[in-house]
Design a protein around this motif. Structure first.
Motif, PDB file in Angstrom:
ATOM      1  N   HIS A  56       0.413  -1.290   0.274  1.00 45.51           N
ATOM      2  CA  HIS A  56      -0.251   0.440   0.104  1.00 45.51           C
ATOM      3  C   HIS A  56       0.940   1.117   0.156  1.00 45.51           C
ATOM      4  N   LEU A 112       2.956   1.888  -3.349  1.00 45.13           N
ATOM      5  CA  LEU A 112       1.443   2.745  -4.483  1.00 45.13           C
ATOM      6  C   LEU A 112       1.015   3.790  -4.414  1.00 45.13           C
ATOM      7  N   VAL A 113       1.390   4.425  -2.991  1.00 45.24           N
ATOM      8  CA  VAL A 113       0.936   5.533  -2.365  1.00 45.24           C
ATOM      9  C   VAL A 113       1.982   6.193  -2.978  1.00 45.24           C
ATOM     10  N   GLY A 162       3.968   5.636  -5.055  1.00 46.82           N
ATOM     11  CA  GLY A 162       4.168   5.848  -6.250  1.00 46.82           C
ATOM     12  C   GLY A 162       3.001   7.005  -7.573  1.00 46.82           C
ATOM     13  N   LEU A 163       1.462   6.918  -6.725  1.00 49.35           N
ATOM     14  CA  LEU A 163       0.707   7.512  -7.173  1.00 49.35           C
ATOM     15  C   LEU A 163       1.132   9.201  -7.353  1.00 49.35           C
ATOM     16  N   LEU A 164       1.756   9.028  -5.517  1.00 50.08           N
ATOM     17  CA  LEU A 164       1.721  10.404  -5.465  1.00 50.08           C
ATOM     18  C   LEU A 164       2.599  11.205  -6.215  1.00 50.08           C
ATOM     19  N   THR A 179       3.786  10.648  -8.984  1.00 51.12           N
ATOM     20  CA  THR A 179       3.303  11.283 -10.510  1.00 51.12           C
ATOM     21  C   THR A 179       1.870  11.867 -10.360  1.00 51.12           C
ATOM     22  N   ARG A 180       1.834  12.343 -10.016  1.00 51.22           N
ATOM     23  CA  ARG A 180       1.076  13.020  -9.289  1.00 51.22           C
ATOM     24  C   ARG A 180      -0.271  12.702  -9.770  1.00 51.22           C
ATOM     25  N   ARG A 181      -0.382  11.870  -9.597  1.00 48.81           N
ATOM     26  CA  ARG A 181      -2.314  10.964  -9.684  1.00 48.81           C
ATOM     27  C   ARG A 181      -3.382  11.348  -8.348  1.00 48.81           C
ATOM     28  N   VAL A 182      -2.848  10.612  -7.223  1.00 45.90           N
ATOM     29  CA  VAL A 182      -2.925  11.789  -6.801  1.00 45.90           C
ATOM     30  C   VAL A 182      -3.096  12.569  -5.543  1.00 45.90           C
ATOM     31  N   THR A 224      -5.988  12.074  -0.699  1.00 48.36           N
ATOM     32  CA  THR A 224      -6.614  11.554  -1.205  1.00 48.36           C
ATOM     33  C   THR A 224      -7.182  10.226  -0.558  1.00 48.36           C
ATOM     34  N   LEU A 284      -7.696   6.293  -0.393  1.00 45.68           N
ATOM     35  CA  LEU A 284      -7.195   5.331  -1.103  1.00 45.68           C
ATOM     36  C   LEU A 284      -7.820   3.532  -0.550  1.00 45.68           C
TER      37      LEU A 284
END
Length: 209
Positions: free
Chosen positions: A173, A176-177, A179-181, A183-186, A190, A192
Motif C-alpha cells: 500500500h 502504491l501511494v 508511486g501515485l503521489l 506521478t501526481r495521480r493523487v 486523497t 485510497l
C-alpha cells in the motif's frame, strides 16, 4: 500436483473471475457504469487459485482459502470502486474462514493449527484497531474487520505467514501511494483503498512462507 490438476484449478479460477464483477456491482454504492478493467478478473482469479494450489497442495485448508479468495476478489473490486468493504461480504469471508478452518482442523486432527488461526485473527484485528486509533489515521474499521478475518488463514499457515502478510499489505500500500503521489495521480489528502493490499499481502504471504 499434476499439470492436468493445475489446469483444472486455473479454469475454475477463470470461471470464478467471470462472476466477480456482477457480484461486486450489487455492493457498489452509488452505482457505477459497467466497464473498467473487468476483463482482468478471470486471469487474476486463475493466478490466485493456481498459486494457492501449488503452495498448499495437500493442506486440508486449501478449499477454505480458495473460498475466502473468491469473496476477497469481490471485496477488492468493491473497495476499488467505492472505498467500501461491505459488512455482509466481510462476514461471509469470516464465516467461511472460521467454519472451514475448524472443519479442516477436526478432519486432519490438528487442533493446534486452529488455535494458531484464532490467535492470528485476534492479533491481526488488534493491531489494526491500534492503527485505526492513531491520530490522523485513515484506516477504516472495514479494513480492521477484514484484517482480522485474513488473520485466520495467516495464523493457520503459521507465525511467519502472519507477520509477512501483515507487513506486506502495508508495504504494498505504501509503495502504491508513493508511486501515485510521485506521478501526481493523487493528492496527499486523497483516500485510497487498503482492502486490495490486505488481500494481496495475504496471498503473497501464503506463497512465500
Amino acid at each position: 500436483m499434476s499439470a492436468a490438476a493445475l489446469l483444472g484449478v486455473a479454469l475454475l479460477g477463470g470461471l470464478v473471475g467471470l462472476v466477480v464483477p456482477p457480484l461486486a456491482r450489487h455492493f457498489v454504492t452509488p452505482p457505477v457504469r459497467r466497464g473498467g478493467p473487468v476483463w482482468l478478473c478471470p486471469p487474476l482469479a486463475a493466478v490466485v487459485f493456481v498459486g494457492l494450489a501449488v503452495v498448499l497442495r495437500d493442506d486440508p485448508a486449501l478449499p477454505v482459502l480458495l473460498a475466502v479468495a473468491v469473496v476477497g476478489l469481490v471485496l477488492a473490486v468493491v473497495d476499488l470502486a467505492c472505498l467500501r468493504l461491505p459488512d455482509p461480504l466481510v462476514a461471509a469471508a469470516g464465516t467461511l474462514a472460521l467454519g472451514g478452518l475448524t472443519g479442516a482442523a477436526l478432519l486432519a486432527g490438528t487442533p493446534a493449527r486452529l488455535v494458531g488461526a484464532l490467535v492470528g485473527g485476534v492479533l491481526a484485528g488488534a493491531a489494526h484497531v491500534l492503527l485505526a486509533l492513531l491520530p490522523r489515521s485513515r484506516l477504516g474499521f472495514g479494513d480492521v474487520k477484514l484484517a482480522a478475518v485474513l488473520g485466520l488463514p495467516l495464523g493457520w499457515l503459521g507465525r511467519d505467514a502472519l507477520l509477512t502478510g501483515l507487513l506486506l499489505a502495508h508495504l504494498l500500500h505504501g509503495v502504491l501511494v508513493l508511486g501515485l503521489l510521485a506521478t501526481r495521480r493523487v493528492r496527499p489528502n486523497t483516500l485510497l483503498p487498503l482492502g486490495p493490499a490486505l488481500l494481496a499481502g495475504t496471498w503473497l504471504a501464503a506463497l512465500l512462507t
